[in-house]
Write an enzyme that holds these catalytic residues in place. Sequence first.
Site, PDB file in Angstrom:
ATOM      1  N   GLN A 101      -3.282   2.721   9.609  1.00 16.47           N
ATOM      2  CA  GLN A 101      -1.927   2.839   9.045  1.00 16.47           C
ATOM      3  C   GLN A 101      -1.033   3.704   9.940  1.00 16.47           C
ATOM      4  OE1 GLN A 101      -4.774   3.119   7.347  1.00 16.47           O
ATOM      5  NE2 GLN A 101      -4.573   2.548   5.209  1.00 16.47           N
ATOM      6  N   ARG A 105      -7.159  -0.308  -7.451  1.00 14.51           N
ATOM      7  CA  ARG A 105      -7.551   0.781  -6.551  1.00 14.51           C
ATOM      8  C   ARG A 105      -7.583   2.058  -7.388  1.00 14.51           C
ATOM      9  NH1 ARG A 105      -4.458   1.330  -1.066  1.00 14.51           N
ATOM     10  NH2 ARG A 105      -6.454   2.176  -0.391  1.00 14.51           N
ATOM     11  N   ASN A 116      -5.785  12.388  -0.437  1.00 12.67           N
ATOM     12  CA  ASN A 116      -4.947  11.595   0.476  1.00 12.67           C
ATOM     13  C   ASN A 116      -5.885  10.865   1.430  1.00 12.67           C
ATOM     14  OD1 ASN A 116      -2.282  10.810   1.428  1.00 12.67           O
ATOM     15  ND2 ASN A 116      -2.741  11.992   3.269  1.00 12.67           N
ATOM     16  N   LYS A 117      -5.305  10.107   2.319  1.00 17.83           N
ATOM     17  CA  LYS A 117      -6.088   9.270   3.232  1.00 17.83           C
ATOM     18  C   LYS A 117      -7.236  10.044   3.887  1.00 17.83           C
ATOM     19  CE  LYS A 117      -5.812   5.803   3.807  1.00 17.83           C
ATOM     20  NZ  LYS A 117      -6.738   4.949   3.000  1.00 17.83           N
ATOM     21  N   ASP A 144      -2.099  10.899  -2.694  1.00 21.62           N
ATOM     22  CA  ASP A 144      -2.391   9.815  -3.638  1.00 21.62           C
ATOM     23  C   ASP A 144      -2.623  10.331  -5.048  1.00 21.62           C
ATOM     24  OD1 ASP A 144      -3.274   8.684  -0.853  1.00 21.62           O
ATOM     25  OD2 ASP A 144      -2.808   7.006  -2.186  1.00 21.62           O
ATOM     26  N   ARG A 156       0.850  -1.206   0.000  1.00 22.55           N
ATOM     27  CA  ARG A 156       0.000   0.000   0.000  1.00 22.55           C
ATOM     28  C   ARG A 156       0.883   1.252   0.000  1.00 22.55           C
ATOM     29  NH1 ARG A 156       1.579   2.071   3.937  1.00 22.55           N
ATOM     30  NH2 ARG A 156       0.336   3.929   3.520  1.00 22.55           N
ATOM     31  N   GLY A 157       0.180   2.417  -0.166  1.00 28.34           N
ATOM     32  CA  GLY A 157       0.899   3.674  -0.311  1.00 28.34           C
ATOM     33  C   GLY A 157       1.113   3.903  -1.799  1.00 28.34           C
ATOM     34  N   ALA A 158       0.819   5.122  -2.266  1.00 28.45           N
ATOM     35  CA  ALA A 158       0.760   5.369  -3.711  1.00 28.45           C
ATOM     36  C   ALA A 158       2.050   4.987  -4.459  1.00 28.45           C
ATOM     37  CB  ALA A 158       0.391   6.825  -3.957  1.00 28.45           C
TER      38      ALA A 158
HETATM   39  O1  MRU Z   1      -4.941   3.300   1.661  1.00 25.58           O
HETATM   40  P1  MRU Z   1      -3.470   3.537   1.708  1.00 25.58           P
HETATM   41  O2  MRU Z   1      -2.829   3.057   2.968  1.00 25.58           O
HETATM   42  O3  MRU Z   1      -2.760   3.035   0.466  1.00 25.58           O
HETATM   43  O4  MRU Z   1      -3.339   5.131   1.698  1.00 25.58           O
HETATM   44  C1  MRU Z   1      -2.055   5.696   1.654  1.00 25.58           C
HETATM   45  C2  MRU Z   1      -2.032   7.173   1.763  1.00 25.58           C
HETATM   46  O5  MRU Z   1      -3.039   7.831   1.820  1.00 25.58           O
HETATM   47  C3  MRU Z   1      -0.672   7.817   1.702  1.00 25.58           C
HETATM   48  O6  MRU Z   1      -0.666   9.023   2.415  1.00 25.58           O
HETATM   49  C4  MRU Z   1      -0.270   8.094   0.250  1.00 25.58           C
HETATM   50  O7  MRU Z   1      -0.457   6.971  -0.557  1.00 25.58           O
HETATM   51  C5  MRU Z   1       1.147   8.539   0.140  1.00 25.58           C
HETATM   52  S1  MRU Z   1       2.330   7.253   0.534  1.00 25.58           S
HETATM   53  C6  MRU Z   1       3.866   7.954   0.285  1.00 25.58           C
END
Ligand code: MRU
EC number: 5.3.1.23
Length: 349
Positions: free
Chosen positions: A196, A91, A247-248, A237, A48-50
């Site tokens: 997270q 996603r 973002n989240k 993201d 996970r994470g962009a």
């Molecule tokens: O659902 P996730 O855990 O993939 O969400 C991640 C985020 O929102 C992060 O802040 C974003 O992807 C940046 S990671 C460098």
Amino acid sequence: MSQFVQSIIYENGTVTILDQTRLPEEERYEVIQDLAQAIDAIKQLRVRGAPAISLFGGFVLVQEAFRRTTGPLDAVKQELLTVSAQLLATRPTAVNLRNVLDELNQLIVSATTLAELPKRLEQKAVALYEADAKTSRQIGVHALELFQAGDRLLTICNAGSIATAAYGTALAPFYLAKEQGIPLSVYASETRPLLQGARLTTWELQRAGIDVTLITDNMVAHTIKEKNITAIIVGADRITRNGDTANKIGTFQLALLARAFGIPFYVAAPLSTFDWTSLSGDEIEIEERAATEVTQFAGQVTAPAGVPVFNPAFDVTPHTLITAIITELGVIEHPSVETIEQTLGLNTI
Ligand code: MRU
């Protein structure tokens, strides 16, 4: 020992990930055997994470290419483009995956022999992975210029090293500060529903010896006031051409709080998180996830059966609430179409 745990490992045509759903209790690695497993790993947030999702997607495409070394070139190309489309459909919100797959798709389309195809894809995917670590470090360098010794930052979710090749984005300045002996502390908001912040951000920062304190999401305003938080820093993201940032879920309310308290609100993200095809955040598709993520906590039912649930995984912070976007090329203050293009020296139209 490196200060960074590798969340994605690519070796000789095989991709392995650190299962992020098992953290912090267990550092379990998972070898990706096939496309179905790779797709499930992204959907279930084991990776996970962009940036990490995009690097992983690239390596999975390479792995699939190495498994197709015979047959007519055009048929293999078509199969790989289908694999790419399946990965992209996992996603919807983070744009980095689309940006990486677009680059790899071009190599697929332009390949003239089957023998060269997997190798060319591999070279590109490895180069993107290696570049991501450098990019993230540069984001940290630029972010750190905005902070002073003793600053107390607040973040949400995990935009850390395990969400990238190394360093992270929003967490990169803390690693840089640690390297340079500059004291910085960070409050991590736990990030319901999938935690997270609690499970990942505190784990990776604690492991690196960085001063991190965990709070629940509803403690943010009180914490800003009581602990004199000096700024908020988050990852992203997808950033549209005007600077609106997905973002989240929960990020938007942090930006509103930053405005109310008069403290800066920073977004840290690589250029691969920009969506040059979208003008504003209204165009961003927000992923909605299963109701059980909200109606259960650690496997325990916490809501009555059948209650309607709204579970968006991301929100969009309008650019007007963002003090600056920190990229590998520098800091974009007061983000807008104009300031983004000027600072990056780009014409995105
Ligand atoms: O659902 P996730 O855990 O993939 O969400 C991640 C985020 O929102 C992060 O802040 C974003 O992807 C940046 S990671 C460098």
